[in-house]
Design an enzyme around this catalytic site. Structure first.
Site, PDB file in Angstrom:
ATOM      1  CG  ASP A 100      37.329  23.948  33.101  1.00 61.15           C
ATOM      2  OD1 ASP A 100      37.810  24.290  31.545  1.00 61.15           O
ATOM      3  OD2 ASP A 100      37.639  23.034  34.004  1.00 61.15           O
ATOM      4  CG  PHE A 106      40.664  33.043  31.145  1.00 61.79           C
ATOM      5  CD1 PHE A 106      40.009  34.257  31.799  1.00 61.79           C
ATOM      6  CD2 PHE A 106      40.791  32.892  30.372  1.00 61.79           C
ATOM      7  CE1 PHE A 106      40.261  35.703  31.332  1.00 61.79           C
ATOM      8  CE2 PHE A 106      41.441  34.010  30.147  1.00 61.79           C
ATOM      9  CZ  PHE A 106      40.977  35.650  30.047  1.00 61.79           C
ATOM     10  CG  PHE A 107      35.992  28.528  27.620  1.00 63.01           C
ATOM     11  CD1 PHE A 107      36.456  28.448  26.713  1.00 63.01           C
ATOM     12  CD2 PHE A 107      34.950  27.937  27.792  1.00 63.01           C
ATOM     13  CE1 PHE A 107      36.265  28.394  25.327  1.00 63.01           C
ATOM     14  CE2 PHE A 107      33.968  27.637  26.276  1.00 63.01           C
ATOM     15  CZ  PHE A 107      34.940  27.734  25.084  1.00 63.01           C
ATOM     16  CB  SER A 164      42.352  24.895  39.802  1.00 62.61           C
ATOM     17  OG  SER A 164      43.022  26.255  40.269  1.00 62.61           O
ATOM     18  CE  LYS A 220      47.129  38.979  39.827  1.00 64.88           C
ATOM     19  NZ  LYS A 220      47.206  39.780  40.625  1.00 64.88           N
ATOM     20  CB  THR A 232      42.951  39.634  31.699  1.00 68.65           C
ATOM     21  OG1 THR A 232      42.942  38.266  32.374  1.00 68.65           O
ATOM     22  CG2 THR A 232      41.781  39.116  30.830  1.00 68.65           C
TER      23      THR A 232
END
EC number: 2.7.1.138
Length: 608
Positions: free
Chosen positions: A231, A233-234, A329, A172, A201
């Site tokens: 970013d 998620f990282f 994004s 997502k 995930t």
């Protein structure tokens, strides 16, 4: 193919060694007959068919330039046999295809083929890597197989390349196309024979939990950890790894740094001739313990501090390399480390084993609200921490997730129109360069709220000399390289529209040069940006400069900019919200410090 021409396809070697030179005649698909040569660092080929290469046939069209073309082994990600089939004659323009069709059709032949897969940089955007395939044909199967064996042997010697990867996919992320992005690039990993264990995930914090609980023994079976997302998620994956393993002393709390600060009211830059209060490094430089064992305030998986090390998750000097395939994004980290917001480019950086080191910022929350008790809580950021405008945008955006990335534009406009400022106190450790810079600031006579100072900017690029000047993180232990013997702390207090701390330039589509155009990926500095309360038109001008290439967003009287290794923050409001790599982080009091070169990353830096 006429009989009696087999001698044209003979291969000959200049050396019996596998690393020696090797040459042979092949047909290159859509080019013609070439002399293919292998040397110590790559392949090169040169056209042999003068009718194709000299451009004297087919109405004078130059089909293949009479010059050598090459590809380095470091740019080849796979070599594969493609069976027996057609090798096509040189490509022609549409105008001339009809006139030359009959002649070229006669030259189209069937033979054994192998394909060399690599990339070519885009002529207009050198940071953008496009997939490239070169198919060579030969009438002898054994010759093709021999060349393939030689080339694959050369690729095996590229020791930095991963063979096994753990991949996290955020379905997502961004516009909700994380799974589609991975589906696109996974084919490249398969062709390169890179094994991947993929975890899609299912909830927020899923990747964090996996990284926090995985045993190091299992983790060491992977050559890297890959995030397919944005970013934030990282950041989740990075924190899952570091919080349960990394043990370093915490930065000074706001009260600790206050005892050594040089206070100047609302001015944070000392004037020439002022007395400088210096402190011993053992007192106030938190990253230089007397010994490896001298550590303090360790933390558990959830970020709270304890003094007990988890024996199942020690921090290894052989840290896994991280990778990021953009599907978010903004994707600022990818933009800064590869120069392109492109999944294929990032996948190639990973497969080819490109490597650099990133600074990381350790952020410690001492108090959540003004009435809270002091309870240290740790998080790490790879790109940015922001308060005020930045915190309000990320907090308000949670209500509009259904809008996708467009929510940031909508919410950003709303927050700008509200024009809220916040009273706070910031203390920071002054870098040596700040002393000389402080005396250079002058006012412009034409624009009294802008500065005229223009300093030379050294941008961070691939093979950056500044980032490679020395390795910040000591791989033999959990300590950093020695820091200056004495440090100075400064304080600034007032009302701020925003406070930002950038680890890197944070380039993105909304800010093409980033927040700080000359920020480096691994120089051991944070870039502290304080936007003091000002009128709405002035703030709009600042944002406009930020949004254009070649702008000067820091060149305003109401903007303070400092390079620092550590800073502290105290809010005078009841609550405060920070933006940590795109994630919400509530903190009334916090401290932050930079850890130089902590994160190994699959990337090589932007080319331009």
């Amino acid at each position: 193919m006429e009989e009696g021409r087999d001698d044209e396809y003979c291969s000959f070697s200049n050396s019996g060694d596998r690393d020696g030179g090797l040459s042979g005649c092949f047909f290159l698909d859509h080019v013609g007959q070439v002399l293919l040569s292998r040397n110590h660092d790559g392949l090169s080929w040169k056209c042999l068919d003068s009718s194709d290469c000299e451009g004297t046939t087919c109405l004078g069209i130059i089909i293949c330039e009479n010059s050598e073309t090459e590809i380095k082994f470091s740019d080849i990600y796979a070599v594969e046999f493609v069976s027996y089939g057609l090798v096509h004659s040189p490509k022609l323009g549409l105008r001339h295809a009809k006139e030359c069709f009959r002649e070229r059709l006669l030259n189209t032949q069937e033979m054994y083929r192998f394909t060399v897969h690599g990339f070519q940089s885009s002529p207009k955007e050198p940071c953008l890597w496009n997939l490239a395939a070169f198919t060579f044909g030969h009438m002898d199967l054994q010759t093709c197989q021999s060349w393939m064996d030689q080339l694959n042997y050369s690729l095996i010697k590229e020791v930095e390349r991963p063979r096994n990867l753990l991949v996290f996919v955020h379905p997502k992320s961004g516009k909700g196309n994380g799974s589609k992005v991975w589906e696109t690039v996974s084919k490249i990993f398969i062709r390169a024979k890179v094994n991947t264990k993929v975890i899609v995930t299912e909830r927020a914090g899923h990747a964090f939990d996996v990284m926090a609980s995985i045993q190091n023994k299992e983790l060491h079976t992977y050559d890297g950890i890959i995030a397919v997302g944005g970013d934030g998620f990282f950041n989740e994956i990075l924190n899952g790894y570091l919080l349960s393993r990394l043990k370093v002393p915490l930065p000074p709390s706001p009260s600790d740094s206050f005892n050594s600060v040089q206070s100047r009211g609302s001015s944070s830059v000392p004037e020439p001739g002022d007395e400088v209060h210096e402190t011993d490094q053992k007192e106030h430089y938190p990253l230089l313990p007397d010994s490896v064992q001298e550590v303090m305030n360790f933390r558990t998986v959830n970020g709270s501090c304890e003094g007990i090390e988890d024996p199942d998750h020690p921090f290894s000097s052989e840290r896994p390399r991280f990778g990021l395939i953009p599907a978010g994004s903004t994707d600022a980290i990818v933009m800064c480390t590869t120069g392109a917001r492109d999944p294929v480019t990032s996948a190639l950086h990973i497969i080819l084993g490109r490597k650099l080191f990133l600074d990381a910022m350790q952020v410690v929350r001492w108090k959540t609200a003004s009435t809270s008790t002091i309870e240290p809580y740790i998080r790490y950021a790879a790109s940015f921490a922001g308060y005020g405008f930045y915190g309000d945008v990320i907090s308000e955006s949670e209500k509009y997730r259904w809008m996708g990335p467009k929510r940031y534009d909508y919410v950003g406009t709303k927050i700008f129109l509200k024009h809220r400022s916040y009273e706070a106190e910031v203390m920071f450790e002054e870098a040596e360069s700040e002393n000389s810079k402080a005396s250079l600031h002058t006012r412009s006579k034409t624009w009294p709220f802008r500065n005229t100072t223009r300093s030379e900017k050294i941008l961070c690029r691939a093979n950056c000399k500044i980032c490679n000047s020395k390795v910040g993180w000591n791989s033999a232990s959990t300590t950093l390289n020695p820091c200056p013997e004495k440090t100075r702390w400064c304080r600034t207090k007032g009302r701020f529209l925003s406070i930002g701390a950038a680890v890197m330039s944070n380039r993105n589509e909304r800010a093409p040069d980033g927040l700080v155009v000359d920020a480096h990926l691994s120089d051991g500095f944070l870039h502290l940006i304080l936007i003091k309360d000002c009128s709405r038109p002035k703030y709009l001008w600042h944002l406009t400069e930020l949004a254009k290439r070649g702008g000067e967003p820091l060149n305003f009287e109401f903007v303070e900019y400092h390079k620092t290794r550590a800073f502290t923050f105290t809010s005078f409001g009841e609550e405060s919200v920070w933006n940590l790599d795109g994630e919400i982080f509530e903190a009334h009091q916090l401290s932050a410090q930079v850890l130089r070169g902590l994160i190994p990353l699959f990337a090589s830096g932007p080319e331009i």
